[in-house]
Design a protein around this motif. Structure first.
Motif, PDB file in Angstrom:
ATOM      1  N   GLN A  59      15.768  -1.564  -8.922  1.00 35.14           N
ATOM      2  CA  GLN A  59      14.231  -1.665  -9.381  1.00 35.14           C
ATOM      3  C   GLN A  59      13.170  -2.421  -8.053  1.00 35.14           C
ATOM      4  O   GLN A  59      12.096  -1.937  -8.157  1.00 35.14           O
ATOM      5  CB  GLN A  59      14.228  -2.984 -10.265  1.00 35.14           C
ATOM      6  CG  GLN A  59      13.319  -2.834 -11.482  1.00 35.14           C
ATOM      7  CD  GLN A  59      13.167  -4.060 -12.572  1.00 35.14           C
ATOM      8  OE1 GLN A  59      14.152  -4.871 -12.456  1.00 35.14           O
ATOM      9  NE2 GLN A  59      12.457  -4.139 -13.548  1.00 35.14           N
TER      10      GLN A  59
ATOM     11  N   LEU B 204      12.433   0.560  -5.716  1.00 31.90           N
ATOM     12  CA  LEU B 204      11.513   1.350  -6.554  1.00 31.90           C
ATOM     13  C   LEU B 204      10.212   0.691  -6.403  1.00 31.90           C
ATOM     14  O   LEU B 204       8.942   1.539  -5.913  1.00 31.90           O
ATOM     15  CB  LEU B 204      11.649   1.742  -7.719  1.00 31.90           C
ATOM     16  CG  LEU B 204      12.996   2.562  -7.984  1.00 31.90           C
ATOM     17  CD1 LEU B 204      13.175   2.614  -9.559  1.00 31.90           C
ATOM     18  CD2 LEU B 204      12.419   4.047  -7.376  1.00 31.90           C
TER      19      LEU B 204
ATOM     20  N   SER C  32       6.926   2.200  -4.537  1.00 30.20           N
ATOM     21  CA  SER C  32       5.462   2.423  -5.289  1.00 30.20           C
ATOM     22  C   SER C  32       4.380   1.581  -4.600  1.00 30.20           C
ATOM     23  O   SER C  32       3.258   2.135  -4.625  1.00 30.20           O
ATOM     24  CB  SER C  32       5.554   2.271  -6.618  1.00 30.20           C
ATOM     25  OG  SER C  32       6.039   0.798  -6.933  1.00 30.20           O
TER      26      SER C  32
END
Ligand code: ADP
Length: 355
Positions: A7, A10, A14
């Protein structure tokens, strides 16, 4: 420290992509503007090959700038945000485990003002909590200590009462010992409960207008047998018609405690004087005795819970009386002062607003 979970990875990607696209968009807009102006003013024509080459160089440039900025931002964040946050959370974890001695040092450097405000608030919270914790542990040990004495007295008398050949006289003496000790314990519990209720504002003062002189005389008369037995002389100088607006029941606690102390700490042949005077706005009560007096060191602590300066009279009290007195006077928005000289006596002065 942030853990390297999928998580988090990511989220980092992003974040980087958002940064890259923003920079890419901004640089592309600038380049297009620049090239358009250049082409118009210099009459240039761009071929597809020119544009493709420029686009590739721009893409690499944007990528490079985005990577450098993301890294710089990451390092800045580590130093100015993650590090202080970790220091603060480490400290609060220690508070949660009951260690209130921890204090956080203020941060240095630009951008630390916000954190320093949080740190000041956390440090003062820790200070308060450690004070409350000390009071709580002191209170528990004081109550346990105060209960131990009457309990062991009761045990001893109880054992003595079991003796087979006990005279009637002894039986009465031991039974009286048990009764006295249990009364002392009950008094202490009553005082603790009263103080607790006063401190937690569970007692709402019932304010009424009454004659203070009358109340003082009524309270004093309850001690008639005490001063007669102890051969103590009484002097009174009570001004008439001094009315106050206060909770009569709570205020009588004040006089009862001051009177009982005055008689307790005054030897036979001594004098206890009670006076009431009025100024334009206040009623002033003085309870004076010619007893043992107290040192300034004792005087500084007498309003603390369970404090007993003169331990020779400790069996006749529990150090809660003046704590109660102070609390009531504070609730009535009055003032209490003490003047005392060892060997000469003590004067308590209570000042409350009159109507
Ligand atoms: P207690 O009387 O139960 O010990 P108090 O809270 O009423 O507790 O008083 C605390 C201490 O203040 C006493 O132990 C004593 O040392 C001191 N004190 C109070 N009143 C007097 C007084 N009139 N004369 C001398 N010492 C006093």
């Amino acid at each position: 420290m942030k853990k390297l979970t999928l998580q988090n990875v990511l989220r980092m990607i992003s974040g980087f992509l958002a940064f890259f696209l923003t920079i890419g968009f901004a640089i592309s807009c600038c380049m297009m503007l620049f090239l358009n102006v250049l082409a118009d003013t210099m009459n240039l024509t761009f071929t597809a090959t020119n544009i493709a080459a420029a686009a590739k160089i721009t893409l690499v440039n944007v990528l490079l700038i985005a990577v450098i900025f993301t890294l710089v931002d990451h390092i800045r964040r580590k130093i100015s945000v993650d590090r202080p946050v970790k220091i603060i959370t480490d400290a609060t974890e220690k508070f949660m485990k009951g260690d209130f001695s921890v204090r956080i040092s203020p941060m240095q450097g630009a951008g630390s003002e916000g954190f320093n405000q949080i740190i000041i608030a956390i440090n003062s919270m820790a200070q308060e909590l450690s004070g409350i914790e000390t009071l709580r542990t002191d209170f528990v040990s004081n109550v346990s200590h105060e209960m131990k004495t009457p309990l062991s007295v009761m045990q001893n008398y109880g054992t003595l009462l079991q003796g087979a050949e006990l005279s009637q006289e002894k039986r009465i003496e031991y039974a009286k010992g048990v009764t006295d000790a249990s009364r002392r314990m009950a008094d202490m519990m009553t005082n603790i409960l009263k103080l607790n209720r006063l401190e937690n504002q569970q007692i709402f003062p019932k304010m009424e207008v009454f004659d203070l002189g009358e109340q003082l005389c009524e309270c004093l008369l309850q001690y008639e047998s005490v001063w007669e037995k102890a051969n103590i002389e009484i002097e009174t100088d009570i001004a008439e018609d001094v009315k106050v607006k206060a909770d009569a029941e709570l205020l009588s606690l004040v006089w009862n405690n001051l009177f009982s102390n005055a008689f307790k700490f005054t030897e036979a042949g001594g004098t206890v004087s009670v006076s009431l005077a009025a100024t334009s706005h206040h009623a002033i009560v003085k309870v004076r005795d010619t007893g043992c007096g107290m040192t300034p060191e004792i005087g500084a602590h007498i309003f603390e819970k369970f404090y007993q300066g003169d331990t020779s009279h400790s069996t006749q009290g529990n150090g809660l009386g003046l704590a109660l007195v102070k609390r009531v006077v504070d609730i009535m928005q009055g003032e209490i002062n003490v003047e005392s000289t060892v060997g000469k006596g003590t004067t308590f002065t209570v000042k409350i607003e009159k109507v």
